[in-house]
Scaffold this active site. Sequence first.
Site, mmCIF file in Angstrom:
data_model
loop_
_atom_site.group_PDB
_atom_site.id
_atom_site.type_symbol
_atom_site.label_atom_id
_atom_site.label_comp_id
_atom_site.label_asym_id
_atom_site.label_seq_id
_atom_site.Cartn_x
_atom_site.Cartn_y
_atom_site.Cartn_z
ATOM 1 N N ALA A 1 78.840 -3.948 -22.554
ATOM 2 C CA ALA A 1 77.787 -2.944 -22.398
ATOM 3 C C ALA A 1 77.206 -2.640 -23.768
ATOM 4 C CB ALA A 1 78.362 -1.681 -21.776
ATOM 5 N N GLY B 1 82.219 -5.413 -20.729
ATOM 6 C CA GLY B 1 81.455 -5.532 -19.486
ATOM 7 C C GLY B 1 81.027 -6.964 -19.193
ATOM 8 N N GLU C 1 83.936 -8.376 -17.475
ATOM 9 C CA GLU C 1 84.021 -7.725 -16.160
ATOM 10 C C GLU C 1 82.942 -8.247 -15.215
ATOM 11 O OE1 GLU C 1 83.920 -3.950 -18.204
ATOM 12 O OE2 GLU C 1 85.813 -3.359 -17.293
ATOM 13 N N GLU D 1 87.573 -2.961 -25.541
ATOM 14 C CA GLU D 1 87.180 -1.542 -25.527
ATOM 15 C C GLU D 1 88.135 -0.672 -26.330
ATOM 16 O OE1 GLU D 1 87.185 -3.584 -22.930
ATOM 17 O OE2 GLU D 1 85.377 -3.288 -21.725
HETATM 18 N N1 DAK Z 1 76.327 -3.682 -27.805
HETATM 19 C C1 DAK Z 1 75.243 -3.624 -28.633
HETATM 20 N N2 DAK Z 1 74.968 -4.562 -29.564
HETATM 21 C C2 DAK Z 1 75.820 -5.598 -29.681
HETATM 22 C C3 DAK Z 1 76.967 -5.724 -28.863
HETATM 23 C C4 DAK Z 1 77.204 -4.703 -27.875
HETATM 24 N N3 DAK Z 1 78.228 -4.743 -27.003
HETATM 25 N N4 DAK Z 1 77.610 -6.849 -29.213
HETATM 26 C C5 DAK Z 1 76.894 -7.417 -30.212
HETATM 27 N N5 DAK Z 1 75.826 -6.658 -30.501
HETATM 28 C C6 DAK Z 1 74.800 -6.901 -31.512
HETATM 29 C C7 DAK Z 1 75.335 -6.591 -32.909
HETATM 30 O O1 DAK Z 1 75.262 -5.216 -33.179
HETATM 31 C C8 DAK Z 1 74.388 -7.402 -33.774
HETATM 32 O O2 DAK Z 1 73.184 -6.700 -33.883
HETATM 33 P P1 DAK Z 1 72.371 -6.652 -35.308
HETATM 34 O O3 DAK Z 1 73.333 -6.088 -36.292
HETATM 35 O O4 DAK Z 1 72.023 -8.092 -35.591
HETATM 36 O O5 DAK Z 1 71.189 -5.765 -35.010
HETATM 37 C C9 DAK Z 1 74.132 -8.644 -32.933
HETATM 38 O O6 DAK Z 1 74.467 -8.280 -31.574
HETATM 39 C C10 DAK Z 1 75.006 -9.817 -33.343
HETATM 40 O O7 DAK Z 1 76.354 -9.380 -33.377
HETATM 41 P P2 DAK Z 1 77.308 -9.608 -34.646
HETATM 42 O O8 DAK Z 1 76.543 -9.602 -35.925
HETATM 43 O O9 DAK Z 1 78.444 -8.650 -34.527
HETATM 44 O O10 DAK Z 1 77.801 -11.112 -34.357
HETATM 45 P P3 DAK Z 1 79.230 -11.774 -34.634
HETATM 46 O O11 DAK Z 1 79.068 -13.205 -34.272
HETATM 47 O O12 DAK Z 1 79.717 -11.407 -35.998
HETATM 48 O O13 DAK Z 1 80.226 -11.059 -33.585
HETATM 49 C C11 DAK Z 1 80.882 -10.235 -31.373
HETATM 50 C C12 DAK Z 1 80.002 -11.227 -32.197
HETATM 51 C C13 DAK Z 1 80.464 -10.362 -29.932
HETATM 52 C C14 DAK Z 1 82.352 -10.641 -31.523
HETATM 53 C C15 DAK Z 1 80.687 -8.786 -31.946
HETATM 54 O O14 DAK Z 1 79.284 -8.493 -31.969
HETATM 55 C C16 DAK Z 1 81.370 -7.744 -31.124
HETATM 56 O O15 DAK Z 1 82.578 -7.496 -31.279
HETATM 57 N N6 DAK Z 1 80.621 -7.027 -30.268
HETATM 58 C C17 DAK Z 1 81.105 -5.904 -29.504
HETATM 59 C C18 DAK Z 1 81.961 -6.352 -28.365
HETATM 60 C C19 DAK Z 1 82.526 -5.175 -27.570
HETATM 61 O O16 DAK Z 1 83.168 -4.286 -28.137
HETATM 62 N N7 DAK Z 1 82.236 -5.140 -26.261
HETATM 63 C C20 DAK Z 1 82.714 -4.099 -25.400
HETATM 64 C C21 DAK Z 1 81.658 -3.008 -25.267
HETATM 65 S S1 DAK Z 1 82.178 -1.672 -24.139
HETATM 66 C C22 DAK Z 1 80.511 0.248 -16.689
HETATM 67 C C23 DAK Z 1 79.937 -1.002 -16.932
HETATM 68 C C24 DAK Z 1 80.200 -1.682 -18.101
HETATM 69 C C25 DAK Z 1 81.032 -1.118 -19.054
HETATM 70 C C26 DAK Z 1 81.599 0.106 -18.812
HETATM 71 C C27 DAK Z 1 81.339 0.781 -17.646
HETATM 72 N N8 DAK Z 1 80.273 0.948 -15.476
HETATM 73 C C28 DAK Z 1 79.802 0.250 -14.303
HETATM 74 C C29 DAK Z 1 80.639 2.319 -15.341
HETATM 75 C C30 DAK Z 1 81.307 -1.875 -20.279
HETATM 76 C C31 DAK Z 1 81.737 -1.394 -21.461
HETATM 77 C C32 DAK Z 1 81.789 -2.322 -22.610
HETATM 78 O O17 DAK Z 1 81.520 -3.468 -22.480
#
Ligand code: DAK
Length: 258
Positions: free
Chosen positions: A65, A109, A112, A132
């Site tokens: 997300a 997400g 998921e 998360e």
């Molecule tokens: N959200 C927003 N931006 C994101 C992102 C995310 N989840 N993942 C990556 N980006 C963005 C980065 O901020 C970066 O943006 P700029 O800095 O260039 O503006 C760009 O994508 C490239 O990312 P990186 O520079 O970090 O690239 P790397 O290759 O170094 O790393 C990575 C890639 C995917 C490993 C890293 O970006 C990362 O760890 N991202 C976050 C992953 C994460 O924590 N995901 C979980 C998020 S919480 C629900 C439905 C869904 C959910 C909950 C409830 N309901 C139905 C109620 C879901 C929750 C989640 O998913």
Amino acid sequence: MGYEFIIAETRGRVGLITLNRPKQMNALCDALVRELSAALDDFEKSEAIGAIVITGSQKAFAAGADITAMRDFSYMDAYKNDYITRDWERIKTCRKPVIAAVAGYALGGGCELAMMCDFILAADNAQFGQPEIKLGTLPGAGGTQRLPRAIGKAKAMEMCLTARMMGAEEAERAGLVARIIPTDKLLEEALITAEKIAAFSLPAVMMIKESINRAFESGLNEGLLFERRVFHASFVLEDQKEGMAAFADKRKPVFKHQ
Ligand code: DAK
């Protein structure tokens, strides 16, 4: 079909949805999930579609997300607006088969979403994870429930508690994915697989999907009873008559999807 964050197109009897927010690694914002839900509605309604593929880019299926969109939410923002939930649930209610073709990151997400599909075809570069915990929260879109059902408690606990990612080979060994495909062949192979399914009798395909899903939501006896009833009901299908007649006549069946 003009969307901003996805591309929806048809390939034969297959509906193909490509998540398309490349700069954000296909992070799932509200609007993207709304568009995904709308595209599923269209494919579900269309008589010309028999199976659906959801994919991302070679770098990311979806990195979860959109963290920037939700970082300042209050509890009431999330609760009252039913954050993402309505459109999210649309994937689960889809009656036609949905294949996730996953390359690169499928995190949070994104993982998921892939697990809500009927099965996952993984590119050899796929990385699955529920990170998360690193954000001070937990998987909130089915991860704590579907991951242990797919790969068992030990691996699910370890992944969710440590944020460790799982590569394609381990994911296949653990039962999370149906098959691994070289990254540059993933989409082609996913479309071939979906086209194969779409060529079979659609109602029979839907009955199989519904019956297998019962295996996750009922005890064995209830599930077997459900399967028996649906099996008996399948004798009402013209396609069942055609399929069995074609076998006896040693020819290819011509299914009418009814
Ligand atoms: N959200 C927003 N931006 C994101 C992102 C995310 N989840 N993942 C990556 N980006 C963005 C980065 O901020 C970066 O943006 P700029 O800095 O260039 O503006 C760009 O994508 C490239 O990312 P990186 O520079 O970090 O690239 P790397 O290759 O170094 O790393 C990575 C890639 C995917 C490993 C890293 O970006 C990362 O760890 N991202 C976050 C992953 C994460 O924590 N995901 C979980 C998020 S919480 C629900 C439905 C869904 C959910 C909950 C409830 N309901 C139905 C109620 C879901 C929750 C989640 O998913």
